[in-house]
Scaffold this motif. Sequence first.
Motif, mmCIF file in Angstrom:
data_model
loop_
_atom_site.group_PDB
_atom_site.id
_atom_site.type_symbol
_atom_site.label_atom_id
_atom_site.label_comp_id
_atom_site.label_asym_id
_atom_site.label_seq_id
_atom_site.Cartn_x
_atom_site.Cartn_y
_atom_site.Cartn_z
ATOM 1 N N ARG A 1 -3.491 -24.685 12.248
ATOM 2 C CA ARG A 1 -3.271 -24.148 13.495
ATOM 3 C C ARG A 1 -4.765 -24.388 14.348
ATOM 4 N NH1 ARG A 1 1.398 -22.030 15.815
ATOM 5 N NH2 ARG A 1 0.926 -19.961 16.164
ATOM 6 N N ALA A 2 -5.812 -24.098 13.817
ATOM 7 C CA ALA A 2 -7.029 -24.630 14.469
ATOM 8 C C ALA A 2 -7.275 -26.085 14.709
ATOM 9 C CB ALA A 2 -8.353 -24.067 13.644
ATOM 10 N N ALA A 3 -6.686 -26.854 13.747
ATOM 11 C CA ALA A 3 -6.789 -28.082 13.974
ATOM 12 C C ALA A 3 -5.848 -28.500 15.269
ATOM 13 C CB ALA A 3 -6.211 -29.075 12.831
ATOM 14 N N LYS B 1 -12.069 -19.606 15.231
ATOM 15 C CA LYS B 1 -11.023 -19.913 15.546
ATOM 16 C C LYS B 1 -10.121 -20.186 14.406
ATOM 17 C CE LYS B 1 -12.982 -21.779 19.570
ATOM 18 N NZ LYS B 1 -13.373 -22.785 20.590
ATOM 19 N N GLY B 2 -10.447 -19.911 13.069
ATOM 20 C CA GLY B 2 -9.581 -20.236 12.045
ATOM 21 C C GLY B 2 -10.033 -21.688 11.154
ATOM 22 N N ALA B 3 -10.846 -22.280 11.741
ATOM 23 C CA ALA B 3 -11.287 -23.615 11.061
ATOM 24 C C ALA B 3 -11.984 -23.444 9.761
ATOM 25 C CB ALA B 3 -11.796 -24.517 11.857
ATOM 26 N N GLY C 1 -7.805 -30.886 18.395
ATOM 27 C CA GLY C 1 -9.044 -31.732 18.391
ATOM 28 C C GLY C 1 -9.253 -32.744 17.258
ATOM 29 N N THR C 2 -8.550 -32.564 16.097
ATOM 30 C CA THR C 2 -8.552 -33.328 14.868
ATOM 31 C C THR C 2 -7.718 -34.906 15.421
ATOM 32 O OG1 THR C 2 -6.711 -32.568 13.932
ATOM 33 C CG2 THR C 2 -8.662 -31.730 13.356
ATOM 34 N N ALA C 3 -6.712 -34.827 16.154
ATOM 35 C CA ALA C 3 -6.156 -36.074 16.456
ATOM 36 C C ALA C 3 -6.922 -37.011 17.319
ATOM 37 C CB ALA C 3 -4.909 -35.707 17.284
#
Length: 389
Positions: A108-110, A215-217, A168-170
Amino acid sequence: MQVDAPRQVVLAPDKFKGTVTAQRLVELMAAAVAERGDRTTVTPLPVADGGDGSVTAAVSAGWTAVAVPAADAWGEALEAPVARLGDRAIVEVASVCGLGARRPGPARAASATTYGVGLALAALLDDGVREITLALGGAAATDGGTGMLAALGVELCDAGGTPLAPGGTALAGLARVRADGLHPALRELQLVLACDVDTPMVGPDGSAEMFARQKGADDATIARLSAGLAHAAPLLENVFGAPGASLRPGAGAAGGLGWAGLLLGGLPRSGAEVFLDLLGAAELIRGADLVITGEGRLDAQSLRGKAPVAVARLAATYGVRTVAVVGSDLLTTEQGGSGPFADVVALDRIDPACADDPELTGRLVGRAVHTLLAAHPGPGTPARNGARS
């Protein structure tokens, strides 16, 4: 016979994030002052620095709360509260795509996005707003504000021309950027970026490195987010004619949303200073005998633009002492000890259970205020229990 004037105390706390709002802290502090029964008058000044509570702070200063269509960090539609005054508006990022009470995991962070912020801005632009302050604190996303840009008309595609997935990872797959579809009213917009931190977007102290974990990452996701931001930065900066914007102070605010604001021509300002100006803090503090501020955690990040430190520095320009009630005090001697405060009371040193107990926190805030008022008597006010100013 000369009668001493009442002691003037300004109550200017920020929130204890996730536990007590700034408004509630003012109420608790005022009640503690009243319990003492001495000649002390209080001036309420709940503050914000661009994070949670910014819209509420603006409403307390006479702005009107309105709702605009938006979406949260994972695409769920919502009505976001914003503050409006004529053709001016304040958008609080935390109330659009913030974490709230959620505790997301790495996936979800990603994928968290700022798309909803762009929806809110577009709605305000369509309604005639021409000055927007983005309160850049508390975002769940680390997407460099690319979600916001997409909602405002920027095309972000991979090498095959497929629009990128949110998050952000995309961004590691970004190959094509087109900005000719930007909302036309952006040309007339005065955009203020109220930053609660001064970090850049990329680099060892960038958005992913500094804030994505909360944020969960996990480590792997942080690395992917960092790589995505670093890859996207020169591509978008070339299109917008803003080379190096990702390295500017404040670009890393709200997961890089500050950077996207810079691409749109936004003016970065200290969020704390923006809201202290809006609230008329200087006039309220000038002539006071003491200011009591506070926040949930006092740490090195506080010294980089958080509201209580800004309050103390403003008060110092008028020769007014500032003391602080905080949930925890993590400042070391090397980082400045008590910072700009004459005194600090950390509630977790009284009872560590307060971190998970708002009611206990409320009681401890009252005790802390009694302690600080006794230790810092104003002119004509005798110290109690041997305390000295």
